[in-house]
Design a protein around this motif. Structure first.
Motif, mmCIF file in Angstrom:
data_model
loop_
_atom_site.group_PDB
_atom_site.id
_atom_site.type_symbol
_atom_site.label_atom_id
_atom_site.label_comp_id
_atom_site.label_asym_id
_atom_site.label_seq_id
_atom_site.Cartn_x
_atom_site.Cartn_y
_atom_site.Cartn_z
ATOM 1 N N MET A 74 -1.129 9.337 -12.948
ATOM 2 C CA MET A 74 -1.430 9.481 -11.521
ATOM 3 C C MET A 74 -0.515 8.542 -10.761
ATOM 4 O O MET A 74 -0.597 7.325 -10.917
ATOM 5 C CB MET A 74 -2.901 9.139 -11.264
ATOM 6 N N ASP A 75 0.375 9.110 -9.947
ATOM 7 C CA ASP A 75 1.387 8.337 -9.223
ATOM 8 C C ASP A 75 0.819 7.797 -7.908
ATOM 9 O O ASP A 75 -0.115 8.375 -7.354
ATOM 10 C CB ASP A 75 2.569 9.266 -8.915
ATOM 11 N N ASP A 76 1.397 6.723 -7.432
ATOM 12 C CA ASP A 76 1.091 6.206 -6.095
ATOM 13 C C ASP A 76 -0.399 6.032 -5.852
ATOM 14 O O ASP A 76 -0.894 6.296 -4.752
ATOM 15 C CB ASP A 76 1.663 7.139 -5.006
ATOM 16 N N PHE A 77 -1.112 5.587 -6.858
ATOM 17 C CA PHE A 77 -2.551 5.430 -6.696
ATOM 18 C C PHE A 77 -2.833 4.376 -5.641
ATOM 19 O O PHE A 77 -2.299 3.274 -5.681
ATOM 20 C CB PHE A 77 -3.213 5.045 -8.023
ATOM 21 N N ALA A 108 2.359 -0.923 -12.849
ATOM 22 C CA ALA A 108 2.549 -1.388 -11.473
ATOM 23 C C ALA A 108 3.972 -1.046 -11.053
ATOM 24 O O ALA A 108 4.926 -1.360 -11.759
ATOM 25 C CB ALA A 108 2.317 -2.888 -11.389
ATOM 26 N N GLU A 109 4.074 -0.383 -9.905
ATOM 27 C CA GLU A 109 5.370 0.045 -9.410
ATOM 28 C C GLU A 109 5.881 -0.956 -8.388
ATOM 29 O O GLU A 109 5.086 -1.640 -7.739
ATOM 30 C CB GLU A 109 5.191 1.378 -8.677
ATOM 31 N N GLY A 110 7.190 -1.026 -8.194
ATOM 32 C CA GLY A 110 7.748 -1.834 -7.120
ATOM 33 C C GLY A 110 7.617 -3.331 -7.325
ATOM 34 O O GLY A 110 7.438 -4.082 -6.367
HETATM 35 MG MG MG Z 1 5.096 6.031 -7.195
#
Ligand code: MG
Ligand code: C2E
Ligand code: MG
Length: 554
Positions: A451-454, A508-510
Motif C-alpha cells: 500500500m503506497d503513500d499510506f 518509510a519513504e522519503g
Molecule cells: Mg509513495
C-alpha cells in the motif's frame, strides 16, 4: 379550470367583440397596447395560455412587443395569434420572423378564431410537457440546456452587472452512493441543490449540470458563506455527513460573448483541478489554469508518440532493510525523456494520464520494461531483488488485470514474488469492492502487495483490515511531521505497531537525513527508501550500485 387569454387591441370596439367571442370558453384579459400587455403579463405570466395581438398599435408597436416576449424564456412559451387587416404575404412573413405563432384575418369569424385558439392551446400544453425537461426531476433545478438559455438572457438583459459562474462538486459521491445507498445519495443531491438555491439567493440561477455537479450564476462580489455553513445547510441529517466535502470551481465572466456552455466547461475544468486534493477547496479559472490546460493538451497530444518511440524510461530507487542494512529491492519510477522538452518527472504527467485514461497503457509498458530488466539481470547472473511497480487507480478498473500481469511474468519466466505491486489509498476510496477483489486475485497469482503513500489522503485504518496486504509504505509527510514529536507522542509508533500486529512489513519513504533514520530504527521500521541513501537511477547504475553494495559486504 378555465384558461386565460390575453387580447391586445387598441380599438375598444374590436376588443369588446373579441372578448365576446371568447367569453363562453375562456377568461379574457384585455390590454390596449403592448406596454399595458406587459403589465398584465407581469402579474399573470404563469397563467396566460394564449395571446391575441392586433398588429397596428400606437404605444409599443406590435413587433417590439413580440420581440420582448420572445426574449423571455417563460413568456416565449405562450403562443401568439396575430390579427391582421390585410393578409399580405409580406406581413405574414414579418410577423412569423418575430415569433408569431398563427394569424387570423379581419373581419373576425368567431368559429375560425375559436378553432385556432383551441388547437394552439392544446399544442402548447403538449409542448409544455416537453418543457418539464427544462427541470431536473430529482432536484427541481434547471436542466443544463435551460440554464444556458437563462444565463444568456440575464447577461443580455443586465449589461452593467458583473457575474461569476460557480460549479460545485461532491467529492467521492460515488463512494457515498455505494456506502449509504441510492436513496441517501438522492437525498444528498436534493439537500445540496436546496442549499445552493438558498445560498445563491433570489437572483441566482442554479442548475444540475449532471450527476453530482451543480452550476450556478450569481452577481460578482456578492458575499459568500463559509464552507462550514454551507455543508451544514446541505448535509445535515444525512448518514456519514462528516465524510462529505463539496469542492468549488469559479469562473469570472469577463467576456460575455463566449457561449454559456463554454463558460460551464471552463468552470468545470477549474473544479477538476481541486478534486482529489484534500487540502484544496476551490479553484478559479484564470490564466494560470488556462496555461496549465494548454500544457496538458500538449502532453496529451504527445503521449502516444512518446510510447511508440520509447521516450519513457524506467528508473530504479533502492530500498534498504534496516535489519541487516542491505539493499532489499527497488521501486520502478517512470521518467519521460522528450526530444525537445527534455527530462520530465512523473509528477508532471502521471496525474494527467490518470485523468485522460492513458495510465494503463503507460503502466503496462513500465511493467514489461521491469520484467525484461529482471530477466536480463538474471541472465547476467546478478542477484536480483524484488522490484515494486506502481499500480494506478485507473489500472484497477481494468478487467483481468491480475491475469494480464501473471501472463507477463510467465512470458519473461520470472517469479511473481519478484514483482511487488504498489496500490494507493485513493483506489480504495474510489471503489473499495473492486480493489478488494483485485488484491485477492493478485495474491492468488503470487504477487506481493504494497500500500503506497499510506497516510496521504483519506487513510482509513479499517481499509487495512479489508485488504490483505504484505507491505505498508508510509507517506513522506509522516516523516516530516514526525520529527517535531517525542517518541511518546509519535503517531508513527502506533501505526508501525499496528502494522506489525497485522503482519505487515513497513517501508518509510522519503528518508532524507540521519535524524529521520535514527527515529525509524527506534520505531522498528523494516525498510527505508529515500534520497539519504540513493536517488532513483537508470537501470545500469542500479546494477552497478548493487554490485558495489555486495562488494562492500564481502
Ligand atoms: Mg509513495
Ligand atoms: P511514489 O510511488 O510515492 O514514489 C515515490 C516518490 O518519492 C518518487 O518520486 C521518488 O523519486 C520520490 N522520493 C524518493 N525519495 C525521496 C526523498 O528522500 N525525498 C523526496 N522529497 N522525494 C523522494 P517520482 O519518481 O517523482 O514519482 C512521483 C510519483 O509518480 C510516484 O510517487 C508515483 O505515484 C508516480 N509514478 C512514478 N512512476 C510511476 C509509474 O510507472 N506508474 C504510475 N502509475 N505512477 C508512477
Ligand atoms: Mg510508489
Amino acid at each position: 379550470m378555465r384558461k386565460k387569454i390575453l387580447v391586445i387591441e387598441d380599438n375598444e370596439l374590436n376588443r369588446a367583440m373579441m372578448s365576446a367571442i371568447l367569453a363562453d370558453d375562456y377568461d379574457v384579459l384585455e390590454a390596449e397596447n403592448g406596454r399595458a400587455a406587459l403589465d398584465v403579463l407581469a402579474v399573470h405570466r404563469d397563467s396566460v395560455s394564449l395571446i391575441l395581438l392586433d398588429v397596428v398599435m400606437p404605444v409599443m408597436d406590435d413587433y417590439t412587443f413580440l420581440d420582448t416576449i420572445r426574449g423571455d424564456s417563460e413568456l416565449s412559451a405562450i403562443p401568439v395569434i396575430v390579427m391582421t387587416q390585410n393578409t399580405s404575404e409580406e406581413e405574414e412573413v414579418t410577423a412569423l420572423t418575430h415569433g408569431a405563432t398563427d394569424f387570423v384575418p379581419k373581419p373576425y369569424r368567431p368559429q375560425v378564431i375559436l378553432h385556432r385558439v383551441a388547437s394552439l392551446i392544446r399544442f402548447r400544453e403538449t409542448a409544455s410537457m416537453m418543457n418539464q425537461l427544462q427541470y431536473d426531476r430529482l432536484t427541481g433545478l434547471y436542466s443544463k440546456e435551460f440554464f444556458c438559455q437563462k444565463v444568456r438572457e440575464r447577461l443580455d438583459k443586465t449589461p452593467d452587472e458583473d457575474y461569476v459562474i460557480i460549479c460545485s462538486d461532491v467529492e467521492n459521491f460515488k463512494l457515498y452512493n455505494d456506502t449509504f445507498g441510492r436513496e441517501a445519495g438522492d437525498r444528498l443531491l436534493k439537500q445540496n441543490a436546496e442549499a445552493l438555491r438558498v445560498t445563491m439567493g433570489e437572483d441566482g440561477i442554479c442548475c444540475r449540470y449532471g450527476a453530482d455537479r451543480f452550476v450556478c450564476l450569481r452577481a460578482r462580489g456578492q458575499k459568500w458563506i463559509a464552507q462550514e455553513t454551507f455543508m451544514q445547510r446541505a448535509f445535515s441529517n444525512l448518514p456519514g455527513r462528516r465524510s462529505i466535502t463539496v469542492k468549488w470551481g469559479i469562473y469570472d465572466i469577463t467576456d460575455r460573448a463566449i457561449p454559456v456552455d463554454l463558460m460551464c466547461d471552463r468552470v468545470m475544468l477549474a473544479v477538476d483541478c481541486v478534486k482529489g486534493h484534500y487540502n484544496r477547496l476551490y479553484a478559479v479559472y484564470d490564466d494560470e489554469l488556462r496555461s496549465k490546460l494548454l500544457r496538458d493538451k500538449a502532453i496529451t497530444d504527445a503521449m502516444e508518440t512518446a510510447l511508440a518511440e520509447k521516450q519513457f524510461t524506467v528508473y530504479y530507487q533502492p530500498k534498504y532493510s534496516l535489519r541487516d542494512r542491505r539493499a532489499a529491492g527497488a521501486e520502478a519510477l517512470v521518467r519521460w525523456v522528450h526530444p525537445t522538452w527534455g527530462f520530465m518527472s512523473p509528477g508532471l504527467f502521471v496525474p494527467l494520464f490518470e485523468k485522460n485514461g492513458f495510465v494503463p497503457k503507460l503502466d503496462a509498458y513500465v511493467w514489461e520494461q521491469v520484467c525484461a530488466q529482471l530477466r536480463a539481470w538474471i541472465d547476467q547472473g546478478l542477484d536480483v531483488m524484488p522490484v515494486s511497480v506502481n499500480v494506478s487507480r485507473a489500472d484497477v478498473y481494468q478487467d483481468n488485470l491480475a491475469e494480464t500481469l501473471s501472463e507477463l511474468v510467465r512470458r519473461y519466466d520470472i517469479d511473481p514474488a519478484l514483482l511487488h505491486l504498489e496500490i494507493t489509498e485513493s483506489s480504495y476510496a474510489e471503489n473499495p469492492k473492486q480493489l478488494i477483489r483485485t488484491v485477492e486475485e493478485f495474491r492468488r497469482y503470487g504477487f506481493v502487495m504494497e500500500m503506497d503513500d499510506f497516510g496521504s489522503g483519506y487513510s482509513s485504518l479499517s481499509m487495512l483490515s479489508h485488504l490483505r496486504l504484505d507491505i505498508l509504505k508510509l507517506d513522506m509527510k509522516f516523516l516530516e511531521n514526525e520529527m517535531e514529536k517525542t517518541l511518546e507522542q509519535s503517531i508513527l509508533n502506533d501505526i508501525i505497531s499496528m502494522a506489525h500486529r497485522l503482519h505487515l512489513r513497513v517501508v518509510a519513504e522519503g528518508v532524507e537525513n540521519e535524524a529521520q533514520l535514527q527515529r525509524l530504527i527506534a520505531l522498528k521500521c523494516d525498510y527505508v527508501q529515500g534520497y539519504y541513501f540513493a536517488k532513483p537511477m537508470p537501470a545500469e547504475d542500479f546494477a552497478r550500485h548493487l554490485q558495489a553494495d555486495k562488494a562492500a559486504d564481502a
